[in-house]
Design a protein around this motif. Structure first.
Motif, PDB file in Angstrom:
ATOM      1  N   ALA A 275      -4.924   5.622   0.199  1.00 35.89           N
ATOM      2  CA  ALA A 275      -5.672   4.594   0.917  1.00 35.89           C
ATOM      3  C   ALA A 275      -7.046   5.107   1.359  1.00 35.89           C
ATOM      4  O   ALA A 275      -8.061   4.425   1.177  1.00 35.89           O
ATOM      5  CB  ALA A 275      -4.863   4.119   2.131  1.00 35.89           C
ATOM      6  N   ARG A 276      -7.077   6.309   1.938  1.00 38.19           N
ATOM      7  CA  ARG A 276      -8.361   6.854   2.415  1.00 38.19           C
ATOM      8  C   ARG A 276      -9.349   7.046   1.277  1.00 38.19           C
ATOM      9  O   ARG A 276     -10.556   6.861   1.460  1.00 38.19           O
ATOM     10  CB  ARG A 276      -8.122   8.175   3.142  1.00 38.19           C
ATOM     11  N   SER A 277      -8.858   7.396   0.089  1.00 37.99           N
ATOM     12  CA  SER A 277      -9.759   7.613  -1.045  1.00 37.99           C
ATOM     13  C   SER A 277     -10.425   6.326  -1.511  1.00 37.99           C
ATOM     14  O   SER A 277     -11.426   6.360  -2.233  1.00 37.99           O
ATOM     15  CB  SER A 277      -8.992   8.237  -2.218  1.00 37.99           C
ATOM     16  N   ASN A 278      -9.856   5.181  -1.102  1.00 38.27           N
ATOM     17  CA  ASN A 278     -10.406   3.895  -1.525  1.00 38.27           C
ATOM     18  C   ASN A 278     -10.849   3.030  -0.345  1.00 38.27           C
ATOM     19  O   ASN A 278     -10.999   1.820  -0.487  1.00 38.27           O
ATOM     20  CB  ASN A 278      -9.382   3.133  -2.363  1.00 38.27           C
ATOM     21  N   GLY A 279     -11.015   3.667   0.824  1.00 36.69           N
ATOM     22  CA  GLY A 279     -11.508   2.935   1.980  1.00 36.69           C
ATOM     23  C   GLY A 279     -10.531   1.913   2.527  1.00 36.69           C
ATOM     24  O   GLY A 279     -10.944   0.851   3.021  1.00 36.69           O
ATOM     25  N   ILE A 280      -9.243   2.208   2.454  1.00 35.56           N
ATOM     26  CA  ILE A 280      -8.199   1.294   2.921  1.00 35.56           C
ATOM     27  C   ILE A 280      -7.608   1.845   4.218  1.00 35.56           C
ATOM     28  O   ILE A 280      -7.291   3.035   4.302  1.00 35.56           O
ATOM     29  CB  ILE A 280      -7.096   1.132   1.859  1.00 35.56           C
ATOM     30  N   GLY A 281      -7.432   1.001   5.223  1.00 36.80           N
ATOM     31  CA  GLY A 281      -6.970   1.443   6.523  1.00 36.80           C
ATOM     32  C   GLY A 281      -5.469   1.644   6.615  1.00 36.80           C
ATOM     33  O   GLY A 281      -4.705   1.180   5.750  1.00 36.80           O
ATOM     34  N   PRO A 282      -4.984   2.324   7.670  1.00 36.01           N
ATOM     35  CA  PRO A 282      -3.556   2.626   7.839  1.00 36.01           C
ATOM     36  C   PRO A 282      -2.685   1.379   8.023  1.00 36.01           C
ATOM     37  O   PRO A 282      -1.496   1.409   7.719  1.00 36.01           O
ATOM     38  CB  PRO A 282      -3.519   3.519   9.079  1.00 36.01           C
ATOM     39  N   ALA A 283      -3.262   0.303   8.517  1.00 33.90           N
ATOM     40  CA  ALA A 283      -2.474  -0.916   8.702  1.00 33.90           C
ATOM     41  C   ALA A 283      -1.966  -1.441   7.362  1.00 33.90           C
ATOM     42  O   ALA A 283      -0.837  -1.954   7.270  1.00 33.90           O
ATOM     43  CB  ALA A 283      -3.314  -1.981   9.400  1.00 33.90           C
ATOM     44  N   ARG A 284      -2.771  -1.291   6.331  1.00 32.42           N
ATOM     45  CA  ARG A 284      -2.364  -1.750   5.003  1.00 32.42           C
ATOM     46  C   ARG A 284      -1.236  -0.870   4.458  1.00 32.42           C
ATOM     47  O   ARG A 284      -0.350  -1.364   3.753  1.00 32.42           O
ATOM     48  CB  ARG A 284      -3.565  -1.741   4.052  1.00 32.42           C
ATOM     49  N   VAL A 285      -1.259   0.412   4.776  1.00 31.67           N
ATOM     50  CA  VAL A 285      -0.189   1.315   4.350  1.00 31.67           C
ATOM     51  C   VAL A 285       1.141   0.844   4.914  1.00 31.67           C
ATOM     52  O   VAL A 285       2.148   0.735   4.207  1.00 31.67           O
ATOM     53  CB  VAL A 285      -0.478   2.764   4.791  1.00 31.67           C
ATOM     54  N   ALA A 286       1.164   0.543   6.209  1.00 35.07           N
ATOM     55  CA  ALA A 286       2.386   0.057   6.843  1.00 35.07           C
ATOM     56  C   ALA A 286       2.829  -1.270   6.245  1.00 35.07           C
ATOM     57  O   ALA A 286       4.027  -1.519   6.056  1.00 35.07           O
ATOM     58  CB  ALA A 286       2.156  -0.091   8.347  1.00 35.07           C
ATOM     59  N   GLU A 287       1.846  -2.105   5.918  1.00 30.98           N
ATOM     60  CA  GLU A 287       2.172  -3.424   5.369  1.00 30.98           C
ATOM     61  C   GLU A 287       2.872  -3.312   4.013  1.00 30.98           C
ATOM     62  O   GLU A 287       3.900  -3.971   3.777  1.00 30.98           O
ATOM     63  CB  GLU A 287       0.891  -4.244   5.231  1.00 30.98           C
ATOM     64  N   VAL A 288       2.346  -2.495   3.114  1.00 31.00           N
ATOM     65  CA  VAL A 288       2.956  -2.412   1.782  1.00 31.00           C
ATOM     66  C   VAL A 288       4.291  -1.663   1.826  1.00 31.00           C
ATOM     67  O   VAL A 288       5.192  -1.956   1.034  1.00 31.00           O
ATOM     68  CB  VAL A 288       2.003  -1.768   0.751  1.00 31.00           C
ATOM     69  N   LEU A 289       4.443  -0.702   2.738  1.00 32.78           N
ATOM     70  CA  LEU A 289       5.739  -0.038   2.885  1.00 32.78           C
ATOM     71  C   LEU A 289       6.810  -1.049   3.275  1.00 32.78           C
ATOM     72  O   LEU A 289       7.937  -1.003   2.766  1.00 32.78           O
ATOM     73  CB  LEU A 289       5.655   1.074   3.930  1.00 32.78           C
ATOM     74  N   GLY A 290       6.449  -1.980   4.155  1.00 29.50           N
ATOM     75  CA  GLY A 290       7.389  -3.029   4.515  1.00 29.50           C
ATOM     76  C   GLY A 290       7.632  -3.991   3.370  1.00 29.50           C
ATOM     77  O   GLY A 290       8.767  -4.444   3.150  1.00 29.50           O
TER      78      GLY A 290
END
Length: 330
Positions: free
Chosen positions: A120-135
């Motif tokens: 995510a960090r390599s593509n400018g994506i925030g941690p909230a999106r990480v949690a969202e896709v894990l769910g």
């Protein structure tokens, strides 16, 4: 027409007017390894609003083609474009195309959350999106576990999560069903169809023909690196082994009448009352049965399954053809 089909057709029409937008475009792609031609002047386009199955026997060139789309392999001729551009030219590629080529290609010492966080960090994506896709993929409860302890099915779900991180319009999956249990297979089938219904471009490579028949709207079939078919799933199956299943009160009499009319008639089941008829259509069979005074219990036009159509279409392109056990023994 199935739910959502009208929307997918409309999206496809719009895309055809806006050439190159949100599509995977392979043009005259040729890949050589020494004297071996892995991909041979291959041309096809994967469009939005559809799940496109990418099919071919082992060694047909599917994985090589997908790697070329990602710029992991350099073509000897032709090109592979995403959204009208080479993938390697995209500044933040995960926002344009999400991919899953090898679910096992992950650092086993990292947690699922950390793995996705790095991407995510390599593509400018925030941690909230990480949690969202894990769910979204069902891994929220194991986000803090190290990937080395994951089953293959869990790794596949993690790979799908990585592909979804940038909320891309184009998605490409290579054998994403491997290692999934029946619930997981149904989940990813529904997910892919939902993504296509949203207007995304979805390319799916798999050897599980029964699942592709349930998931794919369109198929691209290659063999020995060359294009064999580029058509809808239904049209491909409809090309092969057309027959009519007939069940009648007096099957022997009906078979006699049909053969006299030039039809090919064989027994369709062990009970003996089912006939497989080729050479005449269902309407003609019904008329002949009526004139012969034979009552019908079933009259069903049939075509090949996707698996049967695929086997017939690619029988000359199989790299490692096995003989039947009895023949090998002889």
């Amino acid at each position: 027409m199935e739910p959502g089909a009208e929307g997918r057709e409309a999206l496809t029409d719009v895309t055809m007017r806006d050439e190159g937008k949100d599509v995977i475009d392979v043009r005259g792609l040729t890949m050589r390894y020494g004297r071996t031609v892995a991909v041979d002047e291959l041309t096809f386009t994967v469009r939005p609003g559809l799940v496109t199955g990418f099919l071919g026997p082992n060694g047909a060139g599917k994985s090589t083609t997908m790697r070329a789309v990602l710029g992991l392999e350099l073509p000897d001729a032709g090109e592979a474009l995403v959204d009208g551009r080479p993938y390697v030219s995209l500044r933040r590629p995960m926002h344009t195309m999400g991919t899953l080529l090898d679910a096992g290609a992950v650092h086993g010492g990292r947690t699922a959350r950390d793995h996705l966080g790095c991407l995510a960090r390599s593509n400018g994506i925030g941690p909230a999106r990480v949690a969202e896709v894990l769910g979204q993929v069902g891994l929220a409860d194991v986000a803090g576990r190290r990937i080395g302890g994951f089953s293959l099915g869990m790794k596949q779900r993690l790979g799908v999560a990585a592909a979804l991180l940038g909320d891309p319009a184009v998605l490409m999956f290579d054998e994403p069903l491997n290692g999934l249990d029946p619930e997981g297979i149904r989940w990813i089938r529904d997910l892919l169809r939902e993504l296509a219904a949203e207007g995304r471009t979805v390319l799916l490579s798999s050897h599980l023909m029964n699942e592709l028949a349930l998931t794919a709207d369109h198929v691209v079939v290659i063999g020995r690196g060359r294009l064999i078919a580029d058509t809808t799933t239904g049209e491909l199956a409809g090309r092969f082994r057309r027959d009519v299943l007939v069940r009648a009160e007096r099957p022997e009499r009906l078979a006699e009448v049909l053969r006299a009319h030039g039809a090919t008639v064989t027994c369709a089941d062990a009970a003996g009352d089912g006939l497989s008829v080729r050479g005449v259509d269902a309407a003609e069979i019904g008329a002949l049965a009526l004139r012969a005074g034979v009552a019908l219990r079933e009259l069903t036009s049939r075509s090949a399954s996707l698996e049967e159509a695929f086997m017939e279409l690619t029988e000359d392109s199989v790299e490692y053809g096995a003989r039947p056990v009895t023949e090998a023994a002889r």
